[in-house]
Scaffold this motif. Sequence first.
Motif, PDB file in Angstrom:
ATOM      1  N   VAL A  43       0.713  -1.187  -0.043  1.00 50.27           N
ATOM      2  CA  VAL A  43      -0.048   0.307   0.348  1.00 50.27           C
ATOM      3  C   VAL A  43       1.244   1.701  -0.790  1.00 50.27           C
ATOM      4  O   VAL A  43       0.760   2.277  -0.717  1.00 50.27           O
ATOM      5  CB  VAL A  43      -1.018  -0.396   1.389  1.00 50.27           C
ATOM      6  CG1 VAL A  43      -1.243   1.043   1.352  1.00 50.27           C
ATOM      7  CG2 VAL A  43      -1.477  -1.122   0.507  1.00 50.27           C
ATOM      8  N   LYS A  44       1.928   0.945   0.344  1.00 53.42           N
ATOM      9  CA  LYS A  44       2.749   2.912   0.399  1.00 53.42           C
ATOM     10  C   LYS A  44       3.417   2.621  -0.381  1.00 53.42           C
ATOM     11  O   LYS A  44       3.731   3.487  -0.773  1.00 53.42           O
ATOM     12  CB  LYS A  44       4.278   1.898   1.984  1.00 53.42           C
ATOM     13  CG  LYS A  44       4.560   3.145   1.548  1.00 53.42           C
ATOM     14  CD  LYS A  44       6.047   2.946   3.463  1.00 53.42           C
ATOM     15  CE  LYS A  44       6.702   1.966   2.416  1.00 53.42           C
ATOM     16  NZ  LYS A  44       8.271   1.903   2.183  1.00 53.42           N
ATOM     17  N   ASP A  45       3.231   1.435  -1.225  1.00 48.97           N
ATOM     18  CA  ASP A  45       4.584   1.843  -2.237  1.00 48.97           C
ATOM     19  C   ASP A  45       3.427   1.707  -3.988  1.00 48.97           C
ATOM     20  O   ASP A  45       4.015   1.909  -5.013  1.00 48.97           O
ATOM     21  CB  ASP A  45       5.431   0.525  -2.745  1.00 48.97           C
ATOM     22  CG  ASP A  45       6.803   0.539  -1.818  1.00 48.97           C
ATOM     23  OD1 ASP A  45       7.035   1.723  -0.793  1.00 48.97           O
ATOM     24  OD2 ASP A  45       7.054  -0.243  -1.162  1.00 48.97           O
ATOM     25  N   GLY A  46       2.231   2.079  -3.546  1.00 50.05           N
ATOM     26  CA  GLY A  46       0.842   1.845  -4.665  1.00 50.05           C
ATOM     27  C   GLY A  46       1.201   3.201  -5.041  1.00 50.05           C
ATOM     28  O   GLY A  46       1.872   4.035  -4.673  1.00 50.05           O
ATOM     29  N   PRO A  47       0.097   3.546  -6.246  1.00 49.82           N
ATOM     30  CA  PRO A  47       0.123   4.878  -6.273  1.00 49.82           C
ATOM     31  C   PRO A  47      -0.195   5.569  -6.276  1.00 49.82           C
ATOM     32  O   PRO A  47       0.028   7.303  -6.166  1.00 49.82           O
ATOM     33  CB  PRO A  47      -1.007   4.016  -7.587  1.00 49.82           C
ATOM     34  CG  PRO A  47      -2.047   3.187  -7.270  1.00 49.82           C
ATOM     35  CD  PRO A  47      -0.756   2.449  -6.276  1.00 49.82           C
ATOM     36  N   SER A  48      -0.722   6.070  -4.892  1.00 46.69           N
ATOM     37  CA  SER A  48      -1.587   6.487  -3.964  1.00 46.69           C
ATOM     38  C   SER A  48      -1.485   6.291  -2.583  1.00 46.69           C
ATOM     39  O   SER A  48      -2.752   6.171  -2.221  1.00 46.69           O
ATOM     40  CB  SER A  48      -3.224   6.877  -4.223  1.00 46.69           C
ATOM     41  OG  SER A  48      -4.291   6.509  -4.496  1.00 46.69           O
ATOM     42  N   PRO A  49      -0.179   6.978  -1.696  1.00 46.80           N
ATOM     43  CA  PRO A  49      -0.358   5.922  -0.840  1.00 46.80           C
ATOM     44  C   PRO A  49      -0.762   6.897  -0.096  1.00 46.80           C
ATOM     45  O   PRO A  49      -0.658   7.623   0.376  1.00 46.80           O
ATOM     46  CB  PRO A  49       1.245   6.051  -0.695  1.00 46.80           C
ATOM     47  CG  PRO A  49       2.033   6.905  -1.690  1.00 46.80           C
ATOM     48  CD  PRO A  49       0.650   6.983  -3.271  1.00 46.80           C
ATOM     49  N   PRO A  50      -0.944   6.410   1.188  1.00 45.51           N
ATOM     50  CA  PRO A  50      -1.985   7.197   2.146  1.00 45.51           C
ATOM     51  C   PRO A  50      -0.291   7.429   3.433  1.00 45.51           C
ATOM     52  O   PRO A  50       0.430   7.966   3.205  1.00 45.51           O
ATOM     53  CB  PRO A  50      -2.257   6.449   3.269  1.00 45.51           C
ATOM     54  CG  PRO A  50      -1.296   4.854   2.841  1.00 45.51           C
ATOM     55  CD  PRO A  50      -1.103   4.843   1.931  1.00 45.51           C
ATOM     56  N   PRO A  51      -0.618   8.617   4.117  1.00 45.30           N
ATOM     57  CA  PRO A  51       0.379   9.435   4.770  1.00 45.30           C
ATOM     58  C   PRO A  51       0.984   9.087   5.274  1.00 45.30           C
ATOM     59  O   PRO A  51       0.501   7.118   5.973  1.00 45.30           O
ATOM     60  CB  PRO A  51      -0.658  10.972   5.669  1.00 45.30           C
ATOM     61  CG  PRO A  51      -1.342  10.919   5.052  1.00 45.30           C
ATOM     62  CD  PRO A  51      -2.199   9.531   4.419  1.00 45.30           C
ATOM     63  N   LEU A  52       2.607   9.210   5.051  1.00 42.64           N
ATOM     64  CA  LEU A  52       3.363   7.909   5.991  1.00 42.64           C
ATOM     65  C   LEU A  52       2.869   7.529   7.638  1.00 42.64           C
ATOM     66  O   LEU A  52       2.684   6.849   8.068  1.00 42.64           O
ATOM     67  CB  LEU A  52       4.782   8.550   6.092  1.00 42.64           C
ATOM     68  CG  LEU A  52       5.699   7.015   5.941  1.00 42.64           C
ATOM     69  CD1 LEU A  52       5.923   6.253   5.421  1.00 42.64           C
ATOM     70  CD2 LEU A  52       7.502   7.750   6.065  1.00 42.64           C
ATOM     71  N   GLU A  53       2.376   8.536   7.940  1.00 41.65           N
ATOM     72  CA  GLU A  53       1.853   8.729   9.645  1.00 41.65           C
ATOM     73  C   GLU A  53       0.887   7.764   9.906  1.00 41.65           C
ATOM     74  O   GLU A  53       1.290   6.891  10.998  1.00 41.65           O
ATOM     75  CB  GLU A  53       1.136   9.666   9.988  1.00 41.65           C
ATOM     76  CG  GLU A  53       1.254   9.854  11.763  1.00 41.65           C
ATOM     77  CD  GLU A  53       0.286  11.892  11.963  1.00 41.65           C
ATOM     78  OE1 GLU A  53      -0.777  11.307  12.792  1.00 41.65           O
ATOM     79  OE2 GLU A  53       0.906  12.485  11.545  1.00 41.65           O
ATOM     80  N   SER A  54       0.000   7.573   8.527  1.00 41.34           N
ATOM     81  CA  SER A  54      -1.058   6.727   9.488  1.00 41.34           C
ATOM     82  C   SER A  54      -0.404   4.704   9.389  1.00 41.34           C
ATOM     83  O   SER A  54      -0.715   4.208   9.687  1.00 41.34           O
ATOM     84  CB  SER A  54      -1.908   6.372   7.983  1.00 41.34           C
ATOM     85  OG  SER A  54      -2.331   7.807   8.136  1.00 41.34           O
ATOM     86  N   ILE A  55       0.546   5.152   7.796  1.00 42.89           N
ATOM     87  CA  ILE A  55       1.469   3.113   7.907  1.00 42.89           C
ATOM     88  C   ILE A  55       1.833   3.434   9.393  1.00 42.89           C
ATOM     89  O   ILE A  55       1.635   1.957   9.868  1.00 42.89           O
ATOM     90  CB  ILE A  55       2.624   3.720   6.938  1.00 42.89           C
ATOM     91  CG1 ILE A  55       1.673   3.653   5.547  1.00 42.89           C
ATOM     92  CG2 ILE A  55       3.379   2.500   6.828  1.00 42.89           C
ATOM     93  CD1 ILE A  55       0.962   2.699   4.751  1.00 42.89           C
ATOM     94  N   TYR A  56       3.024   3.663   9.904  1.00 42.71           N
ATOM     95  CA  TYR A  56       3.426   4.026  10.843  1.00 42.71           C
ATOM     96  C   TYR A  56       2.491   3.727  12.725  1.00 42.71           C
ATOM     97  O   TYR A  56       2.423   2.580  13.024  1.00 42.71           O
ATOM     98  CB  TYR A  56       3.966   4.890  11.722  1.00 42.71           C
ATOM     99  CG  TYR A  56       5.101   5.444  10.479  1.00 42.71           C
ATOM    100  CD1 TYR A  56       6.567   4.487  10.565  1.00 42.71           C
ATOM    101  CD2 TYR A  56       5.919   6.669  10.365  1.00 42.71           C
ATOM    102  CE1 TYR A  56       7.658   4.359   9.093  1.00 42.71           C
ATOM    103  CE2 TYR A  56       6.979   6.459   9.204  1.00 42.71           C
ATOM    104  CZ  TYR A  56       8.175   5.296   9.007  1.00 42.71           C
ATOM    105  OH  TYR A  56       8.844   5.555   8.354  1.00 42.71           O
ATOM    106  N   ASP A  57       0.980   4.562  12.415  1.00 39.63           N
ATOM    107  CA  ASP A  57       0.899   4.103  13.225  1.00 39.63           C
ATOM    108  C   ASP A  57      -0.274   2.526  13.094  1.00 39.63           C
ATOM    109  O   ASP A  57      -0.154   1.948  13.692  1.00 39.63           O
ATOM    110  CB  ASP A  57      -0.409   5.225  13.009  1.00 39.63           C
ATOM    111  CG  ASP A  57      -0.354   6.310  13.513  1.00 39.63           C
ATOM    112  OD1 ASP A  57       0.671   6.962  14.444  1.00 39.63           O
ATOM    113  OD2 ASP A  57      -1.406   7.491  13.192  1.00 39.63           O
TER     114      ASP A  57
END
Length: 75
Positions: A43-57
């Motif tokens: 998801v992080k490396d996808g075409p429209s990733p969410p904010p990095l903060e969301s990934i870390y959370d």
Amino acid sequence: MTDAIRQIVLDFESALLNAVRSGADEAGLAKIRDAAFDRLREVKDGPSPPPLESIYDVAFEIDRKLDMALETIKS
């Protein structure tokens, strides 16, 4: 939290609960976590990733839930 991330969390929780119920060991639970992290990376490396903060959370939430599951199987 995006729908993709939400689905990763739901799938992780479901797999983790099923594994604990069926008597999985620590290695089995770690594999479930690793699969969830792989999906997060996609998801992080996808075409429209969410904010990095969301990934870390979400990564923190997954680790926390894994820790609780590990405590459960050890007791």
